[in-house]
Write a protein that holds these residues in place. Structure first.
Motif, mmCIF file in Angstrom:
data_model
loop_
_atom_site.group_PDB
_atom_site.id
_atom_site.type_symbol
_atom_site.label_atom_id
_atom_site.label_comp_id
_atom_site.label_asym_id
_atom_site.label_seq_id
_atom_site.Cartn_x
_atom_site.Cartn_y
_atom_site.Cartn_z
ATOM 1 N N HIS A 81 0.827 -1.200 0.000
ATOM 2 C CA HIS A 81 0.000 0.000 0.000
ATOM 3 C C HIS A 81 0.865 1.256 0.000
ATOM 4 C CE1 HIS A 81 -3.123 2.870 1.141
ATOM 5 N NE2 HIS A 81 -4.003 1.932 0.821
ATOM 6 N N SER A 82 0.366 2.300 -0.607
ATOM 7 C CA SER A 82 1.060 3.582 -0.568
ATOM 8 C C SER A 82 1.245 4.026 0.881
ATOM 9 C CB SER A 82 0.272 4.642 -1.337
ATOM 10 O OG SER A 82 -1.013 4.818 -0.767
ATOM 11 N N GLY A 83 2.372 4.701 1.134
ATOM 12 C CA GLY A 83 2.629 5.154 2.494
ATOM 13 C C GLY A 83 4.060 4.908 2.917
ATOM 14 N N PRO A 84 4.318 4.861 4.227
ATOM 15 C CA PRO A 84 5.685 4.726 4.747
ATOM 16 C C PRO A 84 6.320 3.380 4.410
ATOM 17 C CG PRO A 84 4.173 5.558 6.424
ATOM 18 C CD PRO A 84 3.326 5.080 5.288
ATOM 19 N N ALA A 85 7.620 3.291 4.692
ATOM 20 C CA ALA A 85 8.386 2.069 4.458
ATOM 21 C C ALA A 85 7.732 0.878 5.144
ATOM 22 C CB ALA A 85 9.816 2.260 4.958
ATOM 23 N N GLN A 86 7.825 -0.297 4.501
ATOM 24 C CA GLN A 86 7.171 -1.492 5.027
ATOM 25 C C GLN A 86 7.732 -2.729 4.358
ATOM 26 O OE1 GLN A 86 2.993 -1.711 3.069
ATOM 27 N NE2 GLN A 86 3.698 0.400 2.780
ATOM 28 N N GLU A 87 7.424 -3.873 4.939
ATOM 29 C CA GLU A 87 7.794 -5.163 4.338
ATOM 30 C C GLU A 87 6.650 -6.142 4.567
ATOM 31 O OE1 GLU A 87 11.831 -7.258 4.693
ATOM 32 O OE2 GLU A 87 10.552 -8.482 6.007
ATOM 33 N N VAL A 88 6.273 -6.859 3.514
ATOM 34 C CA VAL A 88 5.251 -7.886 3.642
ATOM 35 C C VAL A 88 5.768 -9.163 2.992
ATOM 36 C CG1 VAL A 88 4.042 -7.138 1.532
ATOM 37 C CG2 VAL A 88 2.812 -8.471 3.273
ATOM 38 N N ARG A 89 5.592 -10.269 3.699
ATOM 39 C CA ARG A 89 6.088 -11.565 3.227
ATOM 40 C C ARG A 89 4.934 -12.561 3.116
ATOM 41 N NH1 ARG A 89 11.655 -12.912 3.843
ATOM 42 N NH2 ARG A 89 12.892 -11.020 4.248
ATOM 43 N N PHE A 90 5.006 -13.397 2.090
ATOM 44 C CA PHE A 90 3.991 -14.418 1.839
ATOM 45 C C PHE A 90 4.688 -15.760 1.612
ATOM 46 C CE2 PHE A 90 2.387 -10.374 0.341
ATOM 47 C CZ PHE A 90 1.069 -10.334 0.766
ATOM 48 N N LYS A 91 4.160 -16.808 2.241
ATOM 49 C CA LYS A 91 4.727 -18.140 2.039
ATOM 50 C C LYS A 91 3.633 -19.196 2.199
ATOM 51 C CE LYS A 91 6.118 -19.068 6.862
ATOM 52 N NZ LYS A 91 7.231 -19.445 7.762
ATOM 53 N N GLU A 92 3.980 -20.429 1.867
ATOM 54 C CA GLU A 92 3.088 -21.588 2.052
ATOM 55 C C GLU A 92 1.767 -21.397 1.321
ATOM 56 O OE1 GLU A 92 2.934 -21.694 6.303
ATOM 57 O OE2 GLU A 92 4.922 -22.614 6.505
ATOM 58 N N PHE A 93 1.880 -21.054 0.047
ATOM 59 C CA PHE A 93 0.696 -20.895 -0.785
ATOM 60 C C PHE A 93 0.046 -22.248 -1.070
ATOM 61 C CE2 PHE A 93 3.087 -17.096 -1.695
ATOM 62 C CZ PHE A 93 2.145 -16.126 -2.030
ATOM 63 N N LYS A 94 -1.274 -22.268 -1.019
ATOM 64 C CA LYS A 94 -2.030 -23.438 -1.457
ATOM 65 C C LYS A 94 -3.267 -22.941 -2.197
ATOM 66 C CE LYS A 94 -4.374 -27.666 0.137
ATOM 67 N NZ LYS A 94 -4.782 -28.455 1.321
ATOM 68 N N LEU A 95 -3.359 -23.294 -3.464
ATOM 69 C CA LEU A 95 -4.495 -22.878 -4.285
ATOM 70 C C LEU A 95 -5.223 -24.107 -4.795
ATOM 71 C CD1 LEU A 95 -6.135 -20.731 -5.877
ATOM 72 C CD2 LEU A 95 -4.426 -20.955 -7.701
ATOM 73 N N ILE A 96 -6.530 -24.155 -4.572
ATOM 74 C CA ILE A 96 -7.361 -25.262 -5.058
ATOM 75 C C ILE A 96 -8.491 -24.689 -5.897
ATOM 76 C CG2 ILE A 96 -8.887 -27.172 -4.420
ATOM 77 C CD1 ILE A 96 -7.334 -27.424 -1.806
#
Length: 247
Positions: free
Chosen positions: A185-200
């Motif tokens: 999202h627009s705005g201050p510094a940040q970090e977002v992490r995603f793992k262990e995806f499962k799509l059915i």
């Protein structure tokens, strides 16, 4: 007679194998291969793969939302993924059944992420707030990994955070197909992490320990009038976003 028996057993084996295959839910392993951004598209200034995780990093102020788009289309689907947002009072989201809105926005459903937003359902660049409660927020572990689940079948949508059901929605006005995207999202510094995806694709209607009957009974319908009443205009949303780092 010998050949007749063999043919009979082969027929039974084929029928059994076909039944097993039909019973299996098709998991889409190509959503994220854990190694690189193949199958995804976005600005590599912000997005990378690290330690088998999809990582979005903004080291400085971000002037506008940026998205990492999956090339896999979804319609009726179940998605589970673990998410870690740092710091927790920043903002991110998981777009689904969404489309690109030039020059750099997304149009469609968003499973929200961030303090005071976890587990809420937003309609990015469109109707705004759809289901806006604190159910998901109460189960969040700030600055740690949190488990997000999204189930969409027809016009029915359910979200859960760390096993807590936060959204139950029957939305006849919503998109029924599109793409998945991850947001910084627009705005201050940040970090977002995603793992262990499962799509059915074409999943069973079950989520967070709830069966189909329970999930269908929990549905709440949000009409256009109700959604609009709860949502500022697009210009107001931009002002709100600029001032509060909200959607």
């Amino acid at each position: 007679m010998h050949f007749a028996r063999i043919f009979k057993w082969l027929s039974l084996l084929v029928a059994f194998t076909a039944a097993v295959v039909r019973a299996q839910q098709p998991t889409d392993a190509v959503l994220f291969n854990g190694q690189d951004l193949i199958g995804w598209e976005g600005d590599t200034k912000y997005w990378k793969v690290e330690e088998g995780q999809l990582v979005g990093v903004a080291k400085n102020e971000v002037s506008e939302n940026t998205f990492l788009w999956s090339k896999v289309p979804v319609e009726n689907f179940f998605l589970s993924v673990s998410v870690k947002l740092t710091p927790n009072h920043r903002n991110s989201g998981i777009q689904f059944r969404s489309s690109k809105l030039p020059p750099s926005e997304a149009l469609g459903y968003q499973a929200d992420i961030g303090q005071d937003f976890w587990g809420r359902l937003y309609h990015e660049s469109g109707r705004g707030k759809l289901v806006w409660n604190d159910a998901g927020e109460q189960s969040v572990k700030p600055n740690q990994w949190n488990h997000y689940e999204i189930l969409a079948v027809g016009h029915h949508i359910w979200l859960a955070v760390n096993g807590t059901l936060s959204v139950t929605l029957d939305d006849p006005h919503g998109e029924i197909r599109g793409r998945i995207a991850l947001q910084i999202h627009s705005g201050p510094a940040q970090e977002v992490r995603f793992k262990e995806f499962k799509l059915i694709h074409n999943p069973k209607i079950e989520l967070a320990g709830y069966n189909e009957a329970q999930l269908l009974a929990a549905l709440k319908q949000v009409g256009v009038a109700e959604a609009e009443a709860a949502t500022p205009s697009l210009s107001d949303q931009k002002t709100e976003s600029d001032s509060q780092s909200t959607k």
